[in-house]
Design a protein around this motif. Structure first.
Motif, PDB file in Angstrom:
ATOM      1  N   ARG A 240      25.533  14.364 -30.787  1.00 22.18           N
ATOM      2  CA  ARG A 240      25.613  15.471 -31.751  1.00 22.18           C
ATOM      3  C   ARG A 240      24.674  15.303 -32.941  1.00 22.18           C
ATOM      4  O   ARG A 240      24.266  16.287 -33.568  1.00 22.18           O
ATOM      5  N   LEU A 241      24.336  14.075 -33.259  1.00 23.81           N
ATOM      6  CA  LEU A 241      23.515  13.850 -34.455  1.00 23.81           C
ATOM      7  C   LEU A 241      22.208  14.651 -34.456  1.00 23.81           C
ATOM      8  O   LEU A 241      21.866  15.249 -35.485  1.00 23.81           O
ATOM      9  N   PRO A 242      21.460  14.688 -33.351  1.00 23.50           N
ATOM     10  CA  PRO A 242      20.212  15.460 -33.372  1.00 23.50           C
ATOM     11  C   PRO A 242      20.448  16.945 -33.617  1.00 23.50           C
ATOM     12  O   PRO A 242      19.588  17.629 -34.164  1.00 23.50           O
ATOM     13  N   VAL A 243      21.612  17.441 -33.203  1.00 27.10           N
ATOM     14  CA  VAL A 243      21.920  18.854 -33.434  1.00 27.10           C
ATOM     15  C   VAL A 243      22.131  19.094 -34.919  1.00 27.10           C
ATOM     16  O   VAL A 243      21.614  20.056 -35.496  1.00 27.10           O
ATOM     17  N   TYR A 244      22.879  18.186 -35.560  1.00 30.90           N
ATOM     18  CA  TYR A 244      23.059  18.308 -37.008  1.00 30.90           C
ATOM     19  C   TYR A 244      21.695  18.264 -37.694  1.00 30.90           C
ATOM     20  O   TYR A 244      21.405  19.070 -38.584  1.00 30.90           O
ATOM     21  N   LEU A 245      20.881  17.322 -37.261  1.00 34.40           N
ATOM     22  CA  LEU A 245      19.554  17.152 -37.868  1.00 34.40           C
ATOM     23  C   LEU A 245      18.741  18.435 -37.768  1.00 34.40           C
ATOM     24  O   LEU A 245      18.090  18.851 -38.729  1.00 34.40           O
ATOM     25  N   HIS A 246      18.803  19.063 -36.614  1.00 36.79           N
ATOM     26  CA  HIS A 246      18.074  20.318 -36.400  1.00 36.79           C
ATOM     27  C   HIS A 246      18.477  21.377 -37.425  1.00 36.79           C
ATOM     28  O   HIS A 246      17.619  22.018 -38.044  1.00 36.79           O
ATOM     29  N   TYR A 247      19.777  21.540 -37.604  1.00 37.40           N
ATOM     30  CA  TYR A 247      20.232  22.584 -38.522  1.00 37.40           C
ATOM     31  C   TYR A 247      20.029  22.200 -39.983  1.00 37.40           C
ATOM     32  O   TYR A 247      19.826  23.067 -40.834  1.00 37.40           O
ATOM     33  N   LEU A 248      20.073  20.906 -40.274  1.00 44.60           N
ATOM     34  CA  LEU A 248      19.782  20.458 -41.640  1.00 44.60           C
ATOM     35  C   LEU A 248      18.344  20.805 -42.006  1.00 44.60           C
ATOM     36  O   LEU A 248      18.065  21.294 -43.111  1.00 44.60           O
TER      37      LEU A 248
ATOM     38  N   ALA B 225      26.278  24.124 -35.688  1.00 44.98           N
ATOM     39  CA  ALA B 225      26.011  23.191 -34.591  1.00 44.98           C
ATOM     40  C   ALA B 225      26.997  23.342 -33.436  1.00 44.98           C
ATOM     41  O   ALA B 225      26.892  22.636 -32.436  1.00 44.98           O
ATOM     42  N   GLY B 226      27.948  24.249 -33.579  1.00 42.78           N
ATOM     43  CA  GLY B 226      28.906  24.463 -32.492  1.00 42.78           C
ATOM     44  C   GLY B 226      30.048  23.466 -32.479  1.00 42.78           C
ATOM     45  O   GLY B 226      30.677  23.253 -31.443  1.00 42.78           O
ATOM     46  N   GLY B 227      30.326  22.859 -33.623  1.00 45.14           N
ATOM     47  CA  GLY B 227      31.436  21.903 -33.689  1.00 45.14           C
ATOM     48  C   GLY B 227      32.438  22.319 -34.744  1.00 45.14           C
ATOM     49  O   GLY B 227      32.515  23.483 -35.107  1.00 45.14           O
ATOM     50  N   ASN B 228      33.197  21.363 -35.274  1.00 45.00           N
ATOM     51  CA  ASN B 228      34.134  21.669 -36.343  1.00 45.00           C
ATOM     52  C   ASN B 228      34.015  20.625 -37.469  1.00 45.00           C
ATOM     53  O   ASN B 228      33.461  19.549 -37.266  1.00 45.00           O
ATOM     54  N   GLY B 229      34.534  20.989 -38.624  1.00 47.83           N
ATOM     55  CA  GLY B 229      34.382  20.159 -39.808  1.00 47.83           C
ATOM     56  C   GLY B 229      34.859  18.722 -39.657  1.00 47.83           C
ATOM     57  O   GLY B 229      34.093  17.790 -39.891  1.00 47.83           O
ATOM     58  N   PRO B 230      36.130  18.530 -39.283  1.00 48.79           N
ATOM     59  CA  PRO B 230      36.646  17.155 -39.175  1.00 48.79           C
ATOM     60  C   PRO B 230      35.806  16.283 -38.240  1.00 48.79           C
ATOM     61  O   PRO B 230      35.544  15.120 -38.525  1.00 48.79           O
ATOM     62  N   GLN B 231      35.373  16.868 -37.127  1.00 50.86           N
ATOM     63  CA  GLN B 231      34.563  16.089 -36.185  1.00 50.86           C
ATOM     64  C   GLN B 231      33.234  15.687 -36.814  1.00 50.86           C
ATOM     65  O   GLN B 231      32.799  14.551 -36.687  1.00 50.86           O
ATOM     66  N   LEU B 232      32.606  16.641 -37.487  1.00 49.72           N
ATOM     67  CA  LEU B 232      31.337  16.326 -38.147  1.00 49.72           C
ATOM     68  C   LEU B 232      31.535  15.210 -39.176  1.00 49.72           C
ATOM     69  O   LEU B 232      30.746  14.274 -39.248  1.00 49.72           O
ATOM     70  N   ARG B 233      32.600  15.298 -39.954  1.00 50.28           N
ATOM     71  CA  ARG B 233      32.824  14.265 -40.970  1.00 50.28           C
ATOM     72  C   ARG B 233      33.038  12.907 -40.336  1.00 50.28           C
ATOM     73  O   ARG B 233      32.519  11.898 -40.790  1.00 50.28           O
ATOM     74  N   LYS B 234      33.800  12.890 -39.249  1.00 49.72           N
ATOM     75  CA  LYS B 234      34.020  11.616 -38.561  1.00 49.72           C
ATOM     76  C   LYS B 234      32.694  11.087 -38.017  1.00 49.72           C
ATOM     77  O   LYS B 234      32.386   9.912 -38.147  1.00 49.72           O
TER      78      LYS B 234
END
Lengths: 215, 215
Positions: B19-27, B47-56
Motif C-alpha cells: 500500500r505504501l506506493p499507493v499512498y506515495l502516489h496520492y501524496l 488510495a482505496g483504504g480506510n483511516g485506521p489502516q493507513l495510520r497503522k
DNA sequence: ATATGTGAAAGCATTCACAGCT
DNA sequence: AGCTGTGAATGCTTTCACATAT
C-alpha cells in the motif's frame, strides 16, 4: 460482496480464488502434454505453491482427487473452469487504443483463456473507424450502443489517468460490471461493480523495495 | 527473505509494503495541488483504504503525523520514498520488444516514478540496432555487457512464455536481482532474486469470477 | 474539537499432522 | 506405500477503541 459458498456452505478464501486460475493454467498445459494424473505436490510446484495449500484450496470446491494417486488432470480442470464460470467465451472491449491498448488487442493469451476482444474504443478521430489486427476501433461516444450490440461483459481501461474515472462512470452507466484498469488511479465504483487495478509503476516500486531488502 | 524492521525492531507486514506506493502516489498528487496537510481519512479514501489502516501502516515507519491536524504531505512523501529506496533513479531494461515491450518503452508513468528505461533487448535481427522512441534495441546475446555498462538493476520480461525461464536464468547469471515478468509462467528463481508476475489473462479470470458472484 | 498512534480483539490464511482411501 | 482431505494450531492482517497530543 458476498463470498461464494461451497456445497457445504463454507466460504472460499479470496487467496484461494487468486490461485485457482494458476492451477487451471498448468492443468491445461499438463493435459496438452498428455499427462492425465498429477499429485498435489507436482501441480503446486509448477504453480509456485505447496502441496498442502493446493489440497486445501481444492477442498473448498469438493473432493476431486483419488487418495494414493493424485488428481485427474482433465476432470480437475473442468471443475475449476466451471466453478469460476470460465467455461464459456466472454466478450471484452478495450477503451483507449494507445500503445498499451494496441498491445492488449494483439495479445494472444486472452483468446487462449476464452476472452474474445471484440471492440476497441478511442476518442481520437484519427483512430476511429480504423482496424487494428481485424478489430474495428469505435468512437467512445458509441460505447453504450456497441456494448449492447456485441454483448460485452468486461472492459479494459487503457486511457490516460485523467480520463479513467469518467470512462469508468460511463461504462458503469452502460451496465458493465467488471473493469480492469491500467490507468494509475484508484477507480471509485459502486458495490455492484468489480474493478481490478494494474499499476505498472507501483509493481516496479514494490519489486525495487524487495530487491533492496536482499542485500 | 527477511522482513525490513522498523526502528523499534518490529517487522513490517507485506500488505503494508504493497500500500505504501499507493499512498506515495496520492501524496505527490496532493503536493502538486498545493495541499500541504492531509488527515489519514482523506488520504486513505483516495488510495482505496480506510483511516485506521493507513495510520497503522504508517506507524510501522515512525510517527509522522500531528495529532489533531493530520500528516504533512511533503514530509510524509519524503519518508515513504526514502524508506522504500525510491529516492534515486533506477535503470530498467525491457527484454522482448514485441507489442507489449514497445508499449512499456513508451509508457510515461515509469519515468515519473523514477524508473529510467535505458535498454531494450530482442533476438529478432529485424529489431536489433533499431531505435524505439530514442531507445536502442540490443541483441539479447549482449545482455551481460549492456547490463554492466548501463548499470541496469531491474529487468522486465516481455518475451513469449516458452523463452521466459531461459531469459530469467540469463538475467540472474548477469547479476540481476529484480524481475518483473509478463510471460504467463511462474518463474523459478533463487532465494536472492525477487520476481513479480503479472499475468493479464489470470487477472481477467479473477475479475470475471467476481463479476459472476455479484448476481 | 479533532486527528494521530497503538494495544487488544477479531477475522483471514497458511501450515501441520494424521486419519482415511486406493 | 502413497497421496488426498481436513480439523487444529499457528501466523498474518485488519479493525476497533481509546489514550494522547494539538
Amino acid at each position: 460482496m458476498d463470498k461464494k459458498k461451497t456445497s457445504k456452505g463454507k466460504k472460499i478464501p479470496k487467496a484461494t480464488i487468486i490461485r485457482l486460475p494458476v492451477y487451471l493454467h498448468y492443468l491445461t498445459e499438463l493435459a496438452q502434454k498428455g499427462i492425465s494424473v498429477v499429485p498435489s505436490h507436482d501441480l503446486a510446484e509448477l504453480a509456485g505453491g505447496n502441496g498442502p495449500q493446493l489440497r486445501k484450496d481444492l477442498s473448498y470446491l469438493g473432493e476431486f482427487g483419488t487418495r494414493g494417486v493424485g488428481y485427474n488432470v482433465g476432470r480437475l480442470a473442468h471443475h475449476i473452469s466451471k466453478f469460476m464460470g470460465l467455461n464459456k467465451e466472454q466478450s471484452v472491449a478495450i477503451i483507449g487504443v494507445g500503445k498499451l491498448g494496441m498491445a492488449l488487442i494483439n495479445y494472444k493469451g486472452f483468446a487462449e483463456k476464452g476472452f474474445k476482444i471484440c471492440a476497441g474504443f478511442d476518442n481520437n478521430s484519427q483512430m476511429i473507424g480504423k482496424k487494428v489486427d481485424d478489430l474495428v476501433i469505435y468512437d467512445v461516444r458509441d460505447l453504450g450502443k456497441i456494448i449492447k450490440e456485441k454483448d460485452i461483459e468486461i472492459c479494459i481501461i487503457t486511457v490516460p489517468a485523467s480520463e479513467a474515472q469518467s470512462i469508468a462512470d460511463k461504462l458503469i452507466s452502460c451496465g458493465i460490471k467488471a473493469i480492469l484498469n491500467f490507468a494509475p488511479i484508484f477507480l471509485k465504483v459502486p458495490d455492484d461493480v468489480v474493478a481490478c487495478q494494474i499499476d505498472l509503476s507501483i509493481e516496479l516500486q514494490i519489486l525495487s523495495f524487495y530487491r533492496t531488502l536482499l542485500k
